[in-house]
Motif scaffolding. Structure first.
Motif, PDB file in Angstrom:
ATOM      1  N   ARG A 211       0.858  -1.190   0.000  1.00 61.26           N
ATOM      2  CA  ARG A 211       0.000   0.000   0.000  1.00 61.26           C
ATOM      3  C   ARG A 211       0.889   1.233   0.000  1.00 61.26           C
ATOM      4  O   ARG A 211       1.970   1.234   0.585  1.00 61.26           O
ATOM      5  CB  ARG A 211      -0.877   0.034   1.254  1.00 61.26           C
ATOM      6  N   GLU A 212       0.379   2.307  -0.595  1.00 58.69           N
ATOM      7  CA  GLU A 212       1.137   3.556  -0.599  1.00 58.69           C
ATOM      8  C   GLU A 212       0.173   4.721  -0.750  1.00 58.69           C
ATOM      9  O   GLU A 212      -0.799   4.646  -1.506  1.00 58.69           O
ATOM     10  CB  GLU A 212       2.143   3.568  -1.747  1.00 58.69           C
ATOM     11  N   ARG A 213       0.434   5.799  -0.009  1.00 62.85           N
ATOM     12  CA  ARG A 213      -0.439   6.962  -0.075  1.00 62.85           C
ATOM     13  C   ARG A 213       0.348   8.208   0.331  1.00 62.85           C
ATOM     14  O   ARG A 213       1.355   8.129   1.028  1.00 62.85           O
ATOM     15  CB  ARG A 213      -1.659   6.774   0.823  1.00 62.85           C
ATOM     16  N   THR A 214      -0.148   9.371  -0.087  1.00 68.81           N
ATOM     17  CA  THR A 214       0.432  10.648   0.294  1.00 68.81           C
ATOM     18  C   THR A 214      -0.645  11.485   0.981  1.00 68.81           C
ATOM     19  O   THR A 214      -1.791  11.530   0.537  1.00 68.81           O
ATOM     20  CB  THR A 214       0.970  11.404  -0.927  1.00 68.81           C
ATOM     21  N   ALA A 215      -0.256  12.115   2.104  1.00 69.81           N
ATOM     22  CA  ALA A 215      -1.156  13.014   2.824  1.00 69.81           C
ATOM     23  C   ALA A 215      -0.375  14.273   3.173  1.00 69.81           C
ATOM     24  O   ALA A 215       0.516  14.242   4.020  1.00 69.81           O
ATOM     25  CB  ALA A 215      -1.691  12.350   4.091  1.00 69.81           C
ATOM     26  N   GLY A 216      -0.688  15.362   2.495  1.00 69.84           N
ATOM     27  CA  GLY A 216       0.047  16.597   2.733  1.00 69.84           C
ATOM     28  C   GLY A 216       1.509  16.442   2.372  1.00 69.84           C
ATOM     29  O   GLY A 216       1.852  16.065   1.257  1.00 69.84           O
ATOM     30  N   GLN A 217       2.388  16.679   3.340  1.00 69.84           N
ATOM     31  CA  GLN A 217       3.819  16.605   3.112  1.00 69.84           C
ATOM     32  C   GLN A 217       4.406  15.233   3.413  1.00 69.84           C
ATOM     33  O   GLN A 217       5.623  15.058   3.416  1.00 69.84           O
ATOM     34  CB  GLN A 217       4.527  17.653   3.973  1.00 69.84           C
ATOM     35  N   VAL A 218       3.552  14.243   3.666  1.00 70.69           N
ATOM     36  CA  VAL A 218       4.012  12.929   4.095  1.00 70.69           C
ATOM     37  C   VAL A 218       3.640  11.856   3.079  1.00 70.69           C
ATOM     38  O   VAL A 218       2.508  11.799   2.606  1.00 70.69           O
ATOM     39  CB  VAL A 218       3.401  12.571   5.469  1.00 70.69           C
ATOM     40  N   ARG A 219       4.605  11.008   2.747  1.00 71.63           N
ATOM     41  CA  ARG A 219       4.336   9.788   1.980  1.00 71.63           C
ATOM     42  C   ARG A 219       4.439   8.624   2.953  1.00 71.63           C
ATOM     43  O   ARG A 219       5.402   8.518   3.709  1.00 71.63           O
ATOM     44  CB  ARG A 219       5.336   9.605   0.849  1.00 71.63           C
ATOM     45  N   PHE A 220       3.446   7.741   2.954  1.00 71.63           N
ATOM     46  CA  PHE A 220       3.521   6.580   3.836  1.00 71.63           C
ATOM     47  C   PHE A 220       3.213   5.307   3.065  1.00 71.63           C
ATOM     48  O   PHE A 220       2.388   5.284   2.150  1.00 71.63           O
ATOM     49  CB  PHE A 220       2.628   6.730   5.069  1.00 71.63           C
ATOM     50  N   VAL A 221       3.944   4.266   3.425  1.00 63.78           N
ATOM     51  CA  VAL A 221       3.959   3.021   2.659  1.00 63.78           C
ATOM     52  C   VAL A 221       3.812   1.853   3.625  1.00 63.78           C
ATOM     53  O   VAL A 221       4.356   1.870   4.742  1.00 63.78           O
ATOM     54  CB  VAL A 221       5.294   2.900   1.891  1.00 63.78           C
ATOM     55  N   LEU A 222       3.097   0.829   3.209  1.00 67.34           N
ATOM     56  CA  LEU A 222       3.059  -0.446   3.933  1.00 67.34           C
ATOM     57  C   LEU A 222       3.720  -1.482   3.049  1.00 67.34           C
ATOM     58  O   LEU A 222       3.250  -1.747   1.942  1.00 67.34           O
ATOM     59  CB  LEU A 222       1.628  -0.854   4.270  1.00 67.34           C
ATOM     60  N   ALA A 223       4.835  -2.034   3.530  1.00 66.57           N
ATOM     61  CA  ALA A 223       5.561  -3.061   2.790  1.00 66.57           C
ATOM     62  C   ALA A 223       5.366  -4.406   3.473  1.00 66.57           C
ATOM     63  O   ALA A 223       5.102  -4.481   4.680  1.00 66.57           O
ATOM     64  CB  ALA A 223       7.050  -2.710   2.723  1.00 66.57           C
ATOM     65  N   ARG A 224       5.502  -5.465   2.675  1.00 70.17           N
ATOM     66  CA  ARG A 224       5.429  -6.815   3.201  1.00 70.17           C
ATOM     67  C   ARG A 224       6.763  -7.512   2.966  1.00 70.17           C
ATOM     68  O   ARG A 224       7.320  -7.456   1.879  1.00 70.17           O
ATOM     69  CB  ARG A 224       4.315  -7.616   2.508  1.00 70.17           C
ATOM     70  N   ALA A 225       7.254  -8.154   4.006  1.00 68.85           N
ATOM     71  CA  ALA A 225       8.539  -8.863   3.882  1.00 68.85           C
ATOM     72  C   ALA A 225       8.246 -10.301   3.498  1.00 68.85           C
ATOM     73  O   ALA A 225       7.550 -10.996   4.213  1.00 68.85           O
ATOM     74  CB  ALA A 225       9.288  -8.805   5.204  1.00 68.85           C
TER      75      ALA A 225
END
Length: 225
Positions: A211-225
Motif C-alpha cells: 500500500r502507498e499513499r500521500t497526505a500533505g507533506q508525508v508519503r507513507f507506505v506499507l511493505a510486506r517482507a
C-alpha cells in the motif's frame, strides 16, 4: 502487565537544523513550552488522550494517517508483536496496543522524549490491567538508538514494525536493512513514513510495497517482507 525497560542512550550529534536526531522533525514552528496531546482513535482505549510535550522535534503521526494505516493493518494487529523504532510521542505503538497487539516495544533515543513515553506507558498499563481483553498485553519503552539496539541484540521476529524516523536523518534505508537480518516474522508488515518530496529508499530484497499513499507533506507506505 509487563513493566517497561529502559536502555542506554546512544551518543550522537544534532540534526541538520540543530535538533537531536532522535526527535521527529517538525513541519511547523514548535510551540514554546506547554503540553499538547495525542488521542487514541480506535480499539479498546479509543478516545483516551495522553499528554505530549510541545517542543521542537516531535511530529506525531496524524489522526488521518493513523486511521488509514490501521485500516490496512486491521487483520494483522490482534495478537501481534509490534516494534516502533522511532517512537517519538508513541502514537503508533499506543494505537496498536489499543487495537489488540500482544506486545509493543517503543524505542526512543532522546532522553526527555523517552521519559515522557514511559510516563504515558505507565498510564496505559493501568488502564489495560482493568481490561479483560488487553490485560495480558506487554508494553515496553526502550531508551536507545534504534540502529544500535537492533545490532546489539539477538533478533526477535516481529509481526509489525513502524518506521517513522526524523525527516532530517538518513536512517530509513539502514534500518530496513538491519530489520531484514532476522527481525521480521514471515509476511511481516513494515510501515514507512517519509517526506512526500523525497523518494522512498530502496527496500531490501524480497520486500514488496503493498500500500502507498500521500497526505500533505508525508508519503507513507506499507511493505510486506
Amino acid at each position: 502487565m509487563a513493566t517497561g525497560r529502559g536502555g542506554k542512550r546512544s551518543a550522537g550529534g544534532t540534526g541538520a537544523a540543530g535538533r537531536q536526531p532522535g526527535h521527529k522533525a517538525s513541519r511547523t514552528p514548535p510551540a514554546r513550552g506547554g503540553t499538547g496531546h495525542i488521542r487514541i482513535i480506535g480499539g479498546r482505549l479509543r478516545g483516551r488522550r495522553l499528554p505530549v510535550r510541545q517542543q521542537a522535534g516531535l511530529r506525531p503521526t496524524t489522526d488521518r494517517v493513523r486511521e488509514t494505516l490501521f485500516n490496512w493493518l486491521a487483520a494483522d494487529i490482534p495478537g501481534s508483536r509490534c516494534l516502533d523504532c522511532f517512537a517519538g510521542a508513541g502514537a503508533l505503538g499506543f494505537e496498536a496496543l489499543s487495537r489488540g497487539a500482544a506486545e509493543v516495544v517503543l524505542i526512543e533515543r532522546a532522553a526527555r522524549v523517552a521519559a515522557d513515553l514511559s510516563a504515558n506507558a505507565q498510564t496505559l498499563r493501568a488502564a489495560v490491567a482493568r481490561d479483560d481483553l488487553l490485560a495480558q498485553a506487554r508494553l515496553e519503552v526502550v531508551h536507545a538508538h534504534a540502529l544500535q539496539w537492533l545490532a546489539t541484540r539477538p533478533p526477535r521476529p516481529f509481526d509489525i514494525v513502524f518506521l517513522d524516523p526524523p525527516f532530517d536523518d538518513a536512517v530509513l534505508a539502514q534500518t530496513c536493512q538491519r530489520l531484514s537480518q532476522g527481525w521480521l516474522a514471515p509476511a511481516a508488515a513494515v510501515y514507512l513514513e517519509a517526506p512526500a518530496s523525497a523518494p522512498m529508499p530502496a527496500l531490501p530484497e524480497h520486500w514488496q510495497i503493498a500500500r502507498e499513499r500521500t497526505a500533505g507533506q508525508v508519503r507513507f507506505v506499507l511493505a510486506r517482507a
